[in-house]
Design a protein around this motif. Structure first.
Motif, PDB file in Angstrom:
ATOM      1  N   ASP A  74       0.992  -1.104   0.039  1.00 11.60           N
ATOM      2  CA  ASP A  74       0.138   0.053   0.185  1.00 11.60           C
ATOM      3  C   ASP A  74       0.915   1.149   0.007  1.00 11.60           C
ATOM      4  N   ALA A  77      -1.422   5.267   2.726  1.00 14.50           N
ATOM      5  CA  ALA A  77      -2.509   5.081   3.979  1.00 14.50           C
ATOM      6  C   ALA A  77      -2.216   6.126   4.990  1.00 14.50           C
ATOM      7  N   HIS A  99      -4.682  -3.848   8.907  1.00 12.93           N
ATOM      8  CA  HIS A  99      -4.296  -3.832   7.407  1.00 12.93           C
ATOM      9  C   HIS A  99      -3.424  -5.173   6.866  1.00 12.93           C
ATOM     10  N   THR A 285      -5.150   2.395  -0.527  1.00 11.44           N
ATOM     11  CA  THR A 285      -6.289   2.569   0.459  1.00 11.44           C
ATOM     12  C   THR A 285      -6.632   4.080   0.697  1.00 11.44           C
TER      13      THR A 285
END
Length: 409
Positions: A74, A77, A99, A285
């Motif tokens: 990711d 975030a 996560h 995200t």
């Protein structure tokens, strides 16, 4: 799927784990594998032939034919589990937990615009954590170098022009942990700052911007290689004013972030982007503290946020304030709502973000020499098990939430 362990105490950092009876799915395709051997934090070997004896390992796990993918990466975030990443090392650790149990094994820690002293403290905390936790890839400064006219959920008082002294100050404060930064290329001094940051090894993203096509192209030509959450906090596509999204599509050097949560970008629009820029869309995200947590009041930096039905808005406004997304839900939406193949969806969460960070020589595939980051999936694309850097991650019922039912806006 009960594991068997060899007797004797072996240091966890060098334990070997043999995964058997599985199907591998990654950016290189799908294949039935006989076994995969994890050795410490790397994959030692992958075998497709059932004949012959199995390697000796400290632990052997029969996956019963389940599909496995690389762990997710990711790029963007801000929190999770009720904790904001701006609030120090303990908050980052606790915020990463929901996560990780949902399959995100490597994370870039994103920070909102804040006063320089607060950014210094956050950068120091991330540098300390990255030095001891290999799953933390570094920091992403989403502010302060953003357009005041497209700031989204960033406090206007904490925005700044990217003058050389401030750029150097933030680089120094990060102690080498600044992995990524978002800049609006139309700001005074932005192009020089992009060049300076890129030369320092920072991945520069363009975003939170009012830039047109030409200004965006100029930013890419000076060293920017990412577009922060495409379509959000930037001009859209107009037939006579293509804007930053088309500029990013046109440039093969550029990776485009997309928040695929059913709120930020309609799945059909996301599919258009995948078709226009194959292999260059990274699903992120942009999660704030409410990811993996309940609806209610939260803070994003210094701003109040209200989360209702999984959608985060600045309190009293209709401005989206990050998401409550986790990457397993993004995978399911990519397959079921955007109509992507499972291979393309997985690539957008693994190989593509790893490449965007320049880490694709060891991250984002199930192959010898790559990170021992593995996610085991149920048939409905919910997470069954996770290994991160060769170590098992506890996965509970929280890893199987209902996907966001919010209507796109």
């Amino acid at each position: 799927m009960t594991p068997t362990r060899a007797p004797g105490a072996i240091p966890e950092s060098r334990r070997t784990t043999l995964l058997t009876n599985l199907t591998r799915l990654d950016a290189d395709g799908e294949a039935a594998e006989s076994w995969i051997l994890l050795d410490g934090d790397r994959i030692r070997a992958v075998d497709r032939h059932a004949a012959g004896p199995l390697p000796v390992a400290d632990e052997t796990v029969d996956l019963g034919g389940a599909t496995i993918t690389p762990g997710f990466v990711d790029l963007h975030a801000h929190g999770g589990g009720g904790f904001a990443f701006d609030d120090g090392v303990d908050a980052i650790r606790r915020g990463l937990a929901p996560h990780r149990e949902r399959g995100t094994t490597r994370s870039v820690i994103s920070l909102v615009a804040n006063p320089p002293a607060a950014l210094h403290a956050s950068l120091a905390a991330i540098a300390d954590l990255a030095a001891t936790d290999p799953l933390v890839l570094g920091a992403h400064l989403e502010g302060p170098f953003l357009s005041p006219d497209n700031r989204g959920a960033h406090h206007p008082h904490f925005l700044a022009a990217p003058d050389p002294a401030l750029v150097d100050d933030l680089l120094e404060a990060s102690r080498g942990a600044l992995r990524q930064i978002t800049i609006a290329p139309e700001l005074r001094g932005a192009l020089d700052a992009i060049e300076r940051l890129a030369a320092a090894g920072v991945r520069v993203a363009l975003g939170h911007t009012t830039a047109d096509y030409e200004q965006t192209r100029a930013g890419f030509d000076r060293g920017a290689t990412l577009l922060t959450h495409a379509f959000n906090a930037m001009p859209g596509i107009h037939h006579r004013a293509p804007g930053p999204i088309v500029a990013a599509i046109d440039d093969a050097r550029v990776t485009l972030e997309v928040i695929l949560d059913g709120v930020h970008v309609h799945p059909s629009v996301a599919r258009l982007l995948f078709d226009a820029a194959p292999g260059r869309v990274a699903l992120v995200t942009d999660a704030m503290a409410a990811a993996g947590a309940a609806d209610g009041p939260y803070r994003l930096g210094s701003l109040d946020v209200t989360v209702s039905h999984g959608t985060a808005l600045l309190a009293g406004t209709t401005t989206i304030a990050g998401s409550t997304l986790t990457q397993d839900a993004a995978l399911r939406l990519a397959i079921t709502a955007a109509g992507l193949s499972a291979r393309d969806a997985v690539a957008a969460l693994t190989r593509t973000p790893a490449r965007a960070l320049g880490l694709d020589s060891w991250l984002g595939l199930i192959a010898p020499g790559y990170a021992a980051d593995v996610v085991v999936w149920n048939d409905d694309w919910t997470v069954r098990r996770v290994w991160a850097a060769g170590r098992p991650v506890a996965v509970g019922a929280a890893a199987r939430p209902a996907d966001s039912a919010a209507a796109p806006n």
